[in-house]
Design a protein around this motif. Structure first.
Motif, PDB file in Angstrom:
ATOM      1  N   ARG A  87       2.721 -10.325   5.872  1.00  0.00           N
ATOM      2  CA  ARG A  87       3.991 -10.619   5.360  1.00  0.00           C
ATOM      3  C   ARG A  87       4.580 -11.865   6.548  1.00  0.00           C
ATOM      4  NH1 ARG A  87       6.868 -11.380   1.280  1.00  0.00           N
ATOM      5  NH2 ARG A  87       8.806 -10.823   2.109  1.00  0.00           N
ATOM      6  N   GLN A  88       4.051 -11.319   7.612  1.00  0.00           N
ATOM      7  CA  GLN A  88       4.716 -12.388   8.766  1.00  0.00           C
ATOM      8  C   GLN A  88       4.096 -13.705   8.362  1.00  0.00           C
ATOM      9  OE1 GLN A  88       3.416 -10.345  12.500  1.00  0.00           O
ATOM     10  NE2 GLN A  88       5.671 -10.516  13.175  1.00  0.00           N
ATOM     11  N   SER A  89       2.978 -13.894   8.310  1.00  0.00           N
ATOM     12  CA  SER A  89       2.113 -15.168   8.065  1.00  0.00           C
ATOM     13  C   SER A  89       2.925 -15.896   6.889  1.00  0.00           C
ATOM     14  CB  SER A  89       0.713 -15.033   7.805  1.00  0.00           C
ATOM     15  OG  SER A  89       0.566 -14.216   6.678  1.00  0.00           O
ATOM     16  N   MET A  90       3.559 -15.097   6.187  1.00  0.00           N
ATOM     17  CA  MET A  90       4.017 -15.797   5.069  1.00  0.00           C
ATOM     18  C   MET A  90       5.399 -16.405   5.445  1.00  0.00           C
ATOM     19  SD  MET A  90       3.087 -12.965   1.830  1.00  0.00           S
ATOM     20  CE  MET A  90       3.874 -13.633   0.521  1.00  0.00           C
ATOM     21  N   ASN A 123       0.681  -1.391  -0.103  1.00  0.00           N
ATOM     22  CA  ASN A 123       0.081   0.120   0.010  1.00  0.00           C
ATOM     23  C   ASN A 123       0.851   1.218  -0.095  1.00  0.00           C
ATOM     24  OD1 ASN A 123      -2.682  -1.017   0.287  1.00  0.00           O
ATOM     25  ND2 ASN A 123      -2.031  -2.006   1.978  1.00  0.00           N
ATOM     26  N   LEU A 124       2.123   1.051   0.162  1.00  0.00           N
ATOM     27  CA  LEU A 124       2.897   2.142   0.383  1.00  0.00           C
ATOM     28  C   LEU A 124       3.847   2.492  -0.964  1.00  0.00           C
ATOM     29  CD1 LEU A 124       3.837   4.540   2.081  1.00  0.00           C
ATOM     30  CD2 LEU A 124       5.998   2.949   2.760  1.00  0.00           C
ATOM     31  N   CYS A 125       4.532   1.524  -1.332  1.00  0.00           N
ATOM     32  CA  CYS A 125       5.424   1.722  -2.425  1.00  0.00           C
ATOM     33  C   CYS A 125       5.063   0.908  -3.665  1.00  0.00           C
ATOM     34  CB  CYS A 125       6.839   1.192  -2.181  1.00  0.00           C
ATOM     35  SG  CYS A 125       6.961  -0.565  -1.802  1.00  0.00           S
ATOM     36  N   GLU A 126       3.803   0.387  -3.929  1.00  0.00           N
ATOM     37  CA  GLU A 126       3.303  -0.324  -5.121  1.00  0.00           C
ATOM     38  C   GLU A 126       3.991  -1.435  -5.508  1.00  0.00           C
ATOM     39  OE1 GLU A 126       0.329   0.779  -6.309  1.00  0.00           O
ATOM     40  OE2 GLU A 126       0.239   1.892  -4.685  1.00  0.00           O
ATOM     41  N   LYS A 127       4.989  -2.032  -4.712  1.00  0.00           N
ATOM     42  CA  LYS A 127       6.043  -3.136  -4.871  1.00  0.00           C
ATOM     43  C   LYS A 127       4.953  -4.528  -4.769  1.00  0.00           C
ATOM     44  CE  LYS A 127      10.212  -4.310  -3.574  1.00  0.00           C
ATOM     45  NZ  LYS A 127      11.672  -4.071  -3.054  1.00  0.00           N
ATOM     46  N   LYS A 128       5.189  -5.562  -5.070  1.00  0.00           N
ATOM     47  CA  LYS A 128       4.551  -6.792  -4.654  1.00  0.00           C
ATOM     48  C   LYS A 128       5.138  -7.036  -3.198  1.00  0.00           C
ATOM     49  CE  LYS A 128       4.807  -8.913  -8.978  1.00  0.00           C
ATOM     50  NZ  LYS A 128       5.141 -10.269  -9.570  1.00  0.00           N
ATOM     51  N   LEU A 129       4.262  -7.443  -2.366  1.00  0.00           N
ATOM     52  CA  LEU A 129       4.608  -7.602  -1.066  1.00  0.00           C
ATOM     53  C   LEU A 129       5.535  -9.075  -1.060  1.00  0.00           C
ATOM     54  CD1 LEU A 129       1.806  -7.177   1.496  1.00  0.00           C
ATOM     55  CD2 LEU A 129       3.806  -5.705   1.217  1.00  0.00           C
ATOM     56  N   SER A 130       5.423  -9.927  -1.989  1.00  0.00           N
ATOM     57  CA  SER A 130       6.189 -10.792  -2.013  1.00  0.00           C
ATOM     58  C   SER A 130       8.018 -10.738  -2.578  1.00  0.00           C
ATOM     59  CB  SER A 130       5.857 -12.128  -2.985  1.00  0.00           C
ATOM     60  OG  SER A 130       5.539 -11.513  -4.564  1.00  0.00           O
ATOM     61  N   ASP A 131       7.672  -9.417  -3.237  1.00  0.00           N
ATOM     62  CA  ASP A 131       9.159  -8.899  -3.436  1.00  0.00           C
ATOM     63  C   ASP A 131       9.951  -8.187  -2.528  1.00  0.00           C
ATOM     64  OD1 ASP A 131       8.489  -9.950  -6.033  1.00  0.00           O
ATOM     65  OD2 ASP A 131       8.193  -8.201  -6.949  1.00  0.00           O
ATOM     66  N   HIS A 132       9.201  -7.929  -1.470  1.00  0.00           N
ATOM     67  CA  HIS A 132       9.561  -7.109  -0.257  1.00  0.00           C
ATOM     68  C   HIS A 132      10.684  -8.197   0.699  1.00  0.00           C
ATOM     69  CE1 HIS A 132       7.177  -4.074  -0.789  1.00  0.00           C
ATOM     70  NE2 HIS A 132       7.090  -3.391   0.105  1.00  0.00           N
ATOM     71  N   THR A 133      11.610  -7.606   1.061  1.00  0.00           N
ATOM     72  CA  THR A 133      12.461  -8.321   2.181  1.00  0.00           C
ATOM     73  C   THR A 133      11.496  -8.084   3.325  1.00  0.00           C
ATOM     74  OG1 THR A 133      13.692  -6.498   3.151  1.00  0.00           O
ATOM     75  CG2 THR A 133      14.631  -7.678   1.301  1.00  0.00           C
ATOM     76  N   GLU A 159      12.055  -4.623   4.495  1.00  0.00           N
ATOM     77  CA  GLU A 159      11.077  -3.681   3.949  1.00  0.00           C
ATOM     78  C   GLU A 159       9.698  -3.749   4.173  1.00  0.00           C
ATOM     79  OE1 GLU A 159      13.312  -3.572  -0.594  1.00  0.00           O
ATOM     80  OE2 GLU A 159      12.152  -5.175  -0.191  1.00  0.00           O
ATOM     81  N   SER A 160       9.240  -4.916   4.336  1.00  0.00           N
ATOM     82  CA  SER A 160       7.794  -5.125   4.564  1.00  0.00           C
ATOM     83  C   SER A 160       7.572  -4.200   5.925  1.00  0.00           C
ATOM     84  CB  SER A 160       7.922  -6.447   4.950  1.00  0.00           C
ATOM     85  OG  SER A 160       6.404  -6.590   5.682  1.00  0.00           O
ATOM     86  N   ILE A 161       8.293  -4.325   7.240  1.00  0.00           N
ATOM     87  CA  ILE A 161       8.132  -3.646   8.401  1.00  0.00           C
ATOM     88  C   ILE A 161       8.473  -2.203   7.868  1.00  0.00           C
ATOM     89  CG2 ILE A 161       9.145  -3.071  10.586  1.00  0.00           C
ATOM     90  CD1 ILE A 161       9.870  -6.153  10.533  1.00  0.00           C
TER      91      ILE A 161
END
Length: 49
Positions: A44-47, A7-17, A20-22
């Motif tokens: 992200r945590q649940s993943m 919701n912030l940087c428009e990047k896929k959450l799966s691409d976040h470390t 980055e997610s935090i």
């Protein structure tokens, strides 16, 4: 499994470390989107579990 977009940087959450997610979640919370930020972080945590 569908990829959720950050919701912030428009990047896929799966691409976040995890960091980055935090970071993005914290930024969203700072901007007043507490529920979105917490939900995103939890997602992200649940993943990682």
């Amino acid at each position: 499994m569908t990829d959720t977009i950050c919701n912030l940087c428009e990047k896929k959450l799966s691409d976040h470390t995890y960091e980055e997610s935090i970071k993005c979640a914290m930024e969203l919370i700072k901007q007043g989107h507490k529920k979105i930020g917490m939900g995103q972080h939890r997602l992200r945590q649940s993943m990682h579990d």
